[in-house]
Scaffold this active site. Structure first.
Site, mmCIF file in Angstrom:
data_model
loop_
_atom_site.group_PDB
_atom_site.id
_atom_site.type_symbol
_atom_site.label_atom_id
_atom_site.label_comp_id
_atom_site.label_asym_id
_atom_site.label_seq_id
_atom_site.Cartn_x
_atom_site.Cartn_y
_atom_site.Cartn_z
ATOM 1 N N GLY A 15 0.838 -1.215 0.000
ATOM 2 C CA GLY A 15 0.000 0.000 0.000
ATOM 3 C C GLY A 15 0.860 1.248 0.000
ATOM 4 O O GLY A 15 1.855 1.320 0.709
ATOM 5 N N ARG A 76 1.092 -5.326 -5.527
ATOM 6 C CA ARG A 76 1.278 -6.526 -4.699
ATOM 7 C C ARG A 76 1.448 -7.677 -5.692
ATOM 8 O O ARG A 76 0.602 -7.855 -6.571
ATOM 9 C CB ARG A 76 0.075 -6.748 -3.784
ATOM 10 C CG ARG A 76 -0.085 -5.638 -2.748
ATOM 11 C CD ARG A 76 -1.129 -5.999 -1.685
ATOM 12 N NE ARG A 76 -1.060 -5.056 -0.589
ATOM 13 C CZ ARG A 76 -1.854 -3.988 -0.446
ATOM 14 N NH1 ARG A 76 -2.779 -3.759 -1.335
ATOM 15 N NH2 ARG A 76 -1.716 -3.188 0.579
ATOM 16 N N ASP A 107 5.173 -4.984 5.908
ATOM 17 C CA ASP A 107 5.564 -6.344 6.274
ATOM 18 C C ASP A 107 5.688 -7.313 5.087
ATOM 19 O O ASP A 107 6.651 -8.071 5.001
ATOM 20 C CB ASP A 107 4.511 -6.862 7.253
ATOM 21 C CG ASP A 107 5.097 -7.828 8.250
ATOM 22 O OD1 ASP A 107 6.145 -7.508 8.828
ATOM 23 O OD2 ASP A 107 4.523 -8.920 8.408
ATOM 24 N N THR A 130 4.256 2.630 5.554
ATOM 25 C CA THR A 130 2.851 2.222 5.586
ATOM 26 C C THR A 130 2.115 3.129 6.557
ATOM 27 O O THR A 130 2.661 3.470 7.602
ATOM 28 C CB THR A 130 2.657 0.745 6.015
ATOM 29 O OG1 THR A 130 1.292 0.565 6.440
ATOM 30 C CG2 THR A 130 3.549 0.351 7.171
ATOM 31 N N ASP A 132 -0.205 2.380 8.395
ATOM 32 C CA ASP A 132 -0.722 1.650 9.564
ATOM 33 C C ASP A 132 0.174 1.698 10.805
ATOM 34 O O ASP A 132 -0.277 1.374 11.896
ATOM 35 C CB ASP A 132 -0.946 0.179 9.190
ATOM 36 C CG ASP A 132 -2.151 0.006 8.273
ATOM 37 O OD1 ASP A 132 -2.939 0.969 8.143
ATOM 38 O OD2 ASP A 132 -2.299 -1.080 7.697
ATOM 39 N N ASP A 134 2.333 -0.333 11.693
ATOM 40 C CA ASP A 134 2.218 -1.660 12.297
ATOM 41 C C ASP A 134 3.504 -2.484 12.170
ATOM 42 O O ASP A 134 3.461 -3.706 12.096
ATOM 43 C CB ASP A 134 1.042 -2.418 11.654
ATOM 44 C CG ASP A 134 1.208 -2.589 10.152
ATOM 45 O OD1 ASP A 134 2.089 -1.933 9.557
ATOM 46 O OD2 ASP A 134 0.461 -3.379 9.554
ATOM 47 N N GLU A 227 -10.523 -0.272 11.184
ATOM 48 C CA GLU A 227 -11.215 -1.228 10.303
ATOM 49 C C GLU A 227 -11.006 -2.685 10.736
ATOM 50 O O GLU A 227 -11.834 -3.535 10.476
ATOM 51 C CB GLU A 227 -10.785 -1.045 8.831
ATOM 52 C CG GLU A 227 -9.330 -1.389 8.563
ATOM 53 C CD GLU A 227 -8.985 -1.336 7.082
ATOM 54 O OE1 GLU A 227 -7.859 -0.970 6.767
ATOM 55 O OE2 GLU A 227 -9.846 -1.670 6.252
ATOM 56 N N ARG A 260 -4.819 7.502 2.537
ATOM 57 C CA ARG A 260 -3.555 7.071 1.940
ATOM 58 C C ARG A 260 -2.909 8.162 1.091
ATOM 59 O O ARG A 260 -1.731 8.055 0.725
ATOM 60 C CB ARG A 260 -3.789 5.826 1.086
ATOM 61 C CG ARG A 260 -4.058 4.593 1.920
ATOM 62 C CD ARG A 260 -2.948 3.573 1.798
ATOM 63 N NE ARG A 260 -2.911 2.994 0.498
ATOM 64 C CZ ARG A 260 -3.338 1.767 0.212
ATOM 65 N NH1 ARG A 260 -3.844 1.012 1.156
ATOM 66 N NH2 ARG A 260 -3.249 1.299 -0.986
HETATM 67 O O1 F6P Z 1 -1.853 0.763 3.772
HETATM 68 C C1 F6P Z 1 -2.363 -0.126 4.731
HETATM 69 C C2 F6P Z 1 -3.805 -0.319 4.479
HETATM 70 O O2 F6P Z 1 -4.276 0.973 4.355
HETATM 71 C C3 F6P Z 1 -4.681 -1.056 5.464
HETATM 72 O O3 F6P Z 1 -5.029 -0.362 6.606
HETATM 73 C C4 F6P Z 1 -5.846 -1.419 4.603
HETATM 74 O O4 F6P Z 1 -6.588 -2.482 5.087
HETATM 75 C C5 F6P Z 1 -5.184 -1.764 3.327
HETATM 76 O O5 F6P Z 1 -4.004 -1.000 3.276
HETATM 77 C C6 F6P Z 1 -6.017 -1.621 2.103
HETATM 78 O O6 F6P Z 1 -5.195 -1.535 0.997
HETATM 79 P P1 F6P Z 1 -5.547 -1.918 -0.500
HETATM 80 O O7 F6P Z 1 -6.833 -1.292 -0.806
HETATM 81 O O8 F6P Z 1 -4.419 -1.345 -1.267
HETATM 82 O O9 F6P Z 1 -5.600 -3.396 -0.546
#
Ligand code: F6P
Length: 327
Positions: A15, A76, A107, A130, A132, A134, A227, A260
């Site tokens: 992301g 991805r 990660d 990121t 998050d 995290d 979320e 984002r």
């Molecule tokens: O960047 C992290 C994140 O924003 C998460 O919190 C979220 O669940 C996810 O990416 C969604 O990303 P995408 O829509 O790119 O799959």
């Protein structure tokens, strides 16, 4: 500093996060400053497999410091999860003479790079990017500060209309497995309740907290939910509350992907700049198979093994603070 490394490949993966461009800029300019060549790899591991490389100069990363998203694009890649995919990527890198890699991502990005390192021993470092926050081993990831500011700005706006109409709002912020954005934006936005995946709460407890407001006549309130909440997202919780009481006029706002994007804050730009410099100089000093991070404002290098798939612990006292301040 060792100078066996000549050509560094840099890419963004997973992301996107505001501040990734500032990190790309820092990597490119630090590399060039130290007389290395730097190649941008587009679309993360996808572009690596396809050999989509572009040589970057100091000027080609001009005017990107303040821009959200990533000029290198991101993806991805399922193919890179296979040994054949990684072999293809490695062959492409060799063909171009790229002898070290810097990845900017989360990660999943680290996991891929760690595997490539184990198979081909290509010197590799990651920069945590990121929203998050995290990632274990760093106090902050690039993008978290900006995304949280975006969430706070939205919460402030929702508060205006919530107060005007005496409404109870459930606001869902991002954080698939992490409550960082919810916790920080919830405290900064004065939320009446904050629900995060890390806390052991139940729907009944949240309901109790909200209806305690009936006594103090708190019809207007804001609940911030990550979320990844284990008791359901904003829609589900709102529906359940409405099923139990008609005391509240309930609305739901899901902030989603707007968190984002946008101009990175000064904090994310500085963080990205420091991490970008540290990544290039770390590689030159023989650091590899590791993530560069900041701990107590100091640069640290954590081996991938010590940070991958580990939670970035949340300071649970922050929830207590939020509760005290929401009475
Ligand atoms: O960047 C992290 C994140 O924003 C998460 O919190 C979220 O669940 C996810 O990416 C969604 O990303 P995408 O829509 O790119 O799959």
């Amino acid at each position: 500093m060792s100078s066996t490394i000549q050509r560094i490949g840099v890419f963004t993966s997973g992301g996107d996060a505001p501040g990734m461009n500032a990190a790309i800029r820092a990597v490119v300019r630090t590399g060039i400053f130290h007389k290395k060549e730097v190649f941008g790899i587009t679309r993360g591991y996808e572009g690596m497999i396809e050999g989509d490389f572009v040589k970057l100069g100091a000027r080609s990363v001009g005017n990107i410091l303040q821009r959200g998203g990533t000029i290198l694009k991101t993806a991805r890649s399922d193919e890179f999860k296979t040994a054949e995919g990684r072999k293809q990527a490695y062959d492409q890198l060799r063909k171009e003479g790229i002898d070290a890699l810097i990845a900017i991502g989360g990660d999943g990005t680290f996991t891929g790079l760690h595997k490539l390192y184990l198979e081909y021993q290509l010197p590799s470092l990651c920069i945590p990017g990121t929203i998050d926050n995290d990632i274990a081993g760093t106090d902050y990831t690039i993008g978290f500060d900006t995304a949280t500011n975006t969430a706070v700005e939205a919460i402030d706006k929702i508060r205006d209309t919530a107060l005007s109409h005496n409404r109870l709002f459930f606001i869902e912020v991002m954080g698939r497995n992490s409550g960082y954005i919810a916790l920080y934006s919830g405290i900064a936005g004065g939320a009446g309740a904050i629900i995060i995946p890390e806390s052991e709460t139940s729907f009944d407890k949240v309901y109790e907290l909200l209806t305690a407001g009936e006594i103090t006549n708190k019809r207007s309130n804001l609940v911030v939910i990550a979320e990844g909440s284990k008791i359901g997202g904003a829609n589900e919780i709102a529906r359940k509350v409405a099923e139990r009481t008609d005391y509240f006029d309930i609305k739901v706002t899901i902030l989603g992907h707007l968190q984002r994007g946008g101009t990175p804050t000064y904090f994310d730009r500085v963080l990205a700049s420091k991490l970008g410099v540290a990544a290039v100089e770390g590689l030159m000093n023989g650091k590899t198979d590791a993530m560069v991070g900041v701990r107590d404002n100091k640069i640290v290098y954590n081996l991938f093994d010590s940070v991958m798939n580990r939670p970035h612990e949340i300071d649970m006292d922050m929830l207590r603070i939020a509760k005290i301040l929401s009475i």
